[in-house]
Scaffold this active site. Structure first.
Site, PDB file in Angstrom:
ATOM      1  N   CYS A 144      -1.377   3.290   2.751  1.00 47.16           N
ATOM      2  CA  CYS A 144      -1.752   2.170   3.494  1.00 47.16           C
ATOM      3  C   CYS A 144      -1.004   1.403   4.610  1.00 47.16           C
ATOM      4  CB  CYS A 144      -3.092   2.047   2.950  1.00 47.16           C
ATOM      5  SG  CYS A 144      -2.593   0.806   1.501  1.00 47.16           S
ATOM      6  N   GLN A 145      -1.474   0.319   5.223  1.00 47.22           N
ATOM      7  CA  GLN A 145      -0.794  -1.134   4.744  1.00 47.22           C
ATOM      8  C   GLN A 145      -0.029  -1.516   4.007  1.00 47.22           C
ATOM      9  OE1 GLN A 145       0.525  -1.686   7.477  1.00 47.22           O
ATOM     10  NE2 GLN A 145       2.377  -3.120   6.846  1.00 47.22           N
TER      11      GLN A 145
END
Length: 160
Positions: A69-70
Site C-alpha cells: 500500500c502507501q
C-alpha cells in the site's frame, strides 16, 4: 500476538525488487484506484482494501504473493485477512510505496489531464474561436467570447 501474525512476513524494497526482477512475485496493491492511477509499482495488480476479498487473490504457482500500500498499514490489514482465510506465509512490503520510491525504484504514472486544466483549455478555445470568427466572419461570434468570459467572471466572483 496471534498465531496468524507469526506467518506475516515483511520485506524491504530491495528484496521486492530482486524478486520482481526474477519474476518470483505477484505484487498486489491494496490502495484505492485513484491512488494507483497517480503512481504505482510496475506490474502491481490493483485489489483495493475497501473491496478486498482473499478468495479473489490469485494463487500463482512458483510465485510469492506480496501485498503493498502507501505506507504498510493497509497491506498489513489485507495480509491478516489472507491469513484468516487460510493463506500461509503472507508477505507485505514494509514501508509500502513510500519505501519503494525512497529506494529510488521506478513507478508508473497514468498520464491524464486533470479537470481544471481541461476546463481551461476548453474555455480558452471558446474565447479564441469566438474572437477569431467574430473578426473574420461576423461580429455576432464575439457574443460567444462575451458569454464565456462573463461566465468565468461570475464563477470567480461567486466563489463556487
Amino acid at each position: 500476538m496471534t498465531f496468524a501474525m507469526h506467518n506475516l512476513q515483511e520485506i524491504d524494497a530491495r528484496t521486492l525488487k530482486q524478486w520482481m526482477d526474477q519474476h518470483e512475485v505477484l505484487l498486489i496493491d491494496v490502495r484505492e484506484p485513484q491512488e494507483f492511477a497517480q503512481s504505482h509499482i510496475p506490474e502491481a495488480k490493483l485489489m483495493p482494501i475497501t473491496k478486498f476479498d482473499p478468495a479473489k487473490v490469485p494463487r500463482p504457482q512458483g510465485q510469492k504473493i506480496v501485498l503493498q500500500c502507501q505506507s504498510g498499514k493497509r497491506s498489513t490489514q489485507a495480509a491478516h485477512q489472507m491469513l484468516q482465510a487460510g493463506f500461509s506465509n503472507v508477505i507485505h512490503l514494509q514501508g509500502g510505496l513510500a519505501a519503494w520510491k525512497a529506494a529510488g525504484y521506478p513507478t508508473q504514472v497514468k498520464q491524464s489531464i486533470n479537470m481544471l486544466r481541461l476546463a481551461q483549455i476548453l474555455t480558452g478555445s471558446f474565447v479564441l474561436f469566438g474572437t477569431s470568427l467574430g473578426s473574420t466572419l461576423t461580429p455576432l461570434f464575439v457574443i460567444l467570447s462575451i458569454i464565456v468570459g462573463g461566465s468565468l467572471v461570475l464563477v470567480g466572483v461567486s466563489n463556487d
